[in-house]
Scaffold this motif. Structure first.
Motif, short mmCIF file in Angstrom:
data_model
loop_
_atom_site.label_atom_id
_atom_site.label_comp_id
_atom_site.label_asym_id
_atom_site.label_seq_id
_atom_site.Cartn_x
_atom_site.Cartn_y
_atom_site.Cartn_z
N LEU A 155 -24.68 53.89 109.20
CA LEU A 155 -24.59 54.70 107.98
C LEU A 155 -25.99 55.02 107.46
O LEU A 155 -26.44 54.53 106.43
N LYS A 156 -26.69 55.86 108.17
CA LYS A 156 -28.11 56.11 107.93
C LYS A 156 -28.42 56.75 106.58
O LYS A 156 -29.55 56.68 106.10
N ASN A 157 -27.42 57.38 105.95
CA ASN A 157 -27.66 58.02 104.66
C ASN A 157 -27.22 57.17 103.48
O ASN A 157 -27.29 57.62 102.33
N LEU A 158 -26.77 55.95 103.75
CA LEU A 158 -26.23 55.11 102.69
C LEU A 158 -27.31 54.70 101.69
O LEU A 158 -28.38 54.22 102.07
N GLN A 159 -27.01 54.92 100.41
CA GLN A 159 -27.94 54.57 99.34
C GLN A 159 -27.40 53.43 98.46
O GLN A 159 -28.16 52.68 97.88
N ILE A 160 -26.07 53.33 98.37
CA ILE A 160 -25.44 52.29 97.54
C ILE A 160 -24.41 51.55 98.40
O ILE A 160 -23.53 52.17 99.00
N LEU A 161 -24.52 50.23 98.44
CA LEU A 161 -23.57 49.39 99.17
C LEU A 161 -23.13 48.26 98.26
O LEU A 161 -23.94 47.44 97.83
N VAL A 162 -21.83 48.22 97.96
CA VAL A 162 -21.29 47.20 97.06
C VAL A 162 -20.32 46.31 97.84
O VAL A 162 -19.28 46.77 98.31
N LEU A 163 -20.70 45.03 97.97
CA LEU A 163 -19.90 44.05 98.71
C LEU A 163 -19.56 42.85 97.83
O LEU A 163 -19.14 41.81 98.33
N ARG A 164 -19.72 42.98 96.55
CA ARG A 164 -19.57 41.84 95.65
C ARG A 164 -18.15 41.26 95.66
O ARG A 164 -17.17 41.95 95.95
N ASP A 165 -18.07 39.97 95.33
CA ASP A 165 -16.77 39.30 95.15
C ASP A 165 -15.85 39.43 96.36
O ASP A 165 -14.70 39.86 96.24
N ASN A 166 -16.39 39.07 97.52
CA ASN A 166 -15.60 38.90 98.73
C ASN A 166 -15.77 37.44 99.17
O ASN A 166 -16.08 36.57 98.34
N ASP A 167 -15.56 37.17 100.45
CA ASP A 167 -15.76 35.81 101.00
C ASP A 167 -16.79 35.86 102.13
O ASP A 167 -16.71 35.09 103.09
#
Length: 268
Positions: A155-167
């Motif tokens: 995902l070369k254009n990704l600027q925001i990645l939200v992975l909060r509150d997983n395991d």
């Protein structure tokens, strides 16, 4: 549903390209069939309803750019969604998705994908999920992920990645390939270390955001975090940390093998 019909009729008359049906008690697209012939629509907002099935016919709205289905009861999506030629923003947050359809990554121009508050995990994603090269923001918070596939590096254009509150117990080193990433949310997981490659990214400028609290960090990272995020990033770039990370990987490998074995036994 008379209010809903009135809203739709008025939009048709005025040729309004934006249709707002928030919190109208809609449980099925069968209740609003006429919108499927409104080919001028560029935005549909159906948040806070009770929709459980998304009709494949929605894909016929070829001018649609924004589809917001936040806070419904969607359990399954049609493959046809990913063929929509102009869809840029898709919000499926707070639904009941436990899997995504095969071919879901075929969106030609999708920029923002919100899958927050669902029941997804790493096995829920189709093989081409990380091939959405136009994606700028991906929200996967509040799901059931334990790991993130290495293909995320595509995902070369990704600027925001939200992975909060997983395991999540570890992040792939390929996250370090996301050169445009400026916002990373990994708080509230089970992370104890980070890949040194994360240090390749510019996450300490004034325009950058990185959230990483509420994880069981190894002592050196926890200590740096007390001082500030920039100190953590500097530490990730150090030779000292590469040694710490390598040693941690070696000591954790047997634990992961035994965990997998225990899972397979419990499933059997």
């Amino acid at each position: 549903m008379s209010k809903v019909r009135k809203i739709i009729d008025e939009a048709k008359e005025s040729k309004n390209p934006e249709l707002d049906l928030v919190d109208k008690g809609i449980s099925s697209f069968d209740e609003i069939p006429s919108i499927l012939t409104m080919f001028n629509l560029t935005r549909i907002t159906l948040t806070h309803n009770r929709i459980s099935v998304v009709t494949p016919a929605l894909a016929n709205l070829t001018n649609l750019e924004i589809l917001n289905l936040f806070n419904n009861q969607v359990e399954e999506l049609p493959t046809s969604l990913s063929s929509m030629p102009k869809l840029r923003i898709l919000n499926l947050g707070m639904n009941k998705l436990s899997a995504l359809p095969r071919g879901f990554g075929a969106f030609p121009v999708l920029e923002v994908l919100d899958l927050t508050y669902n029941n997804l995990n790493e096995n829920s994603l189709p093989g081409n999920f990380f091939m959405i090269e136009t994606l700028r923001a991906l929200y996967l918070g509040d799901n059931d992920f334990e790991s993130i596939p290495s293909e995320i590096g595509h995902l070369k254009n990704l600027q925001i990645l939200v992975l909060r509150d997983n395991d999540i117990v570890e992040l792939p080193k390929e996250i370090g390939e996301l050169a445009r990433l400026r916002e990373l949310h990994i708080q509230g997981n089970r992370l104890s270390v980070l890949p040194p490659e994360l240090g390749n990214l510019d996450l300490t400028s004034n325009k950058s955001v990185i959230r990483m609290e509420n994880n069981p960090w190894v002592a050196p990272i926890a200590d740096q975090l007390q001082v500030g995020i920039s100190h953590v990033v500097d530490y990730l770039r150090s030779e000292t940390y590469k040694f710490v990370h390598g040693r941690h990987a070696v000591t954790q490998a047997p634990n992961r093998v035994s965990e997998k074995r225990d899972r397979s036994v419990s499933v059997a």
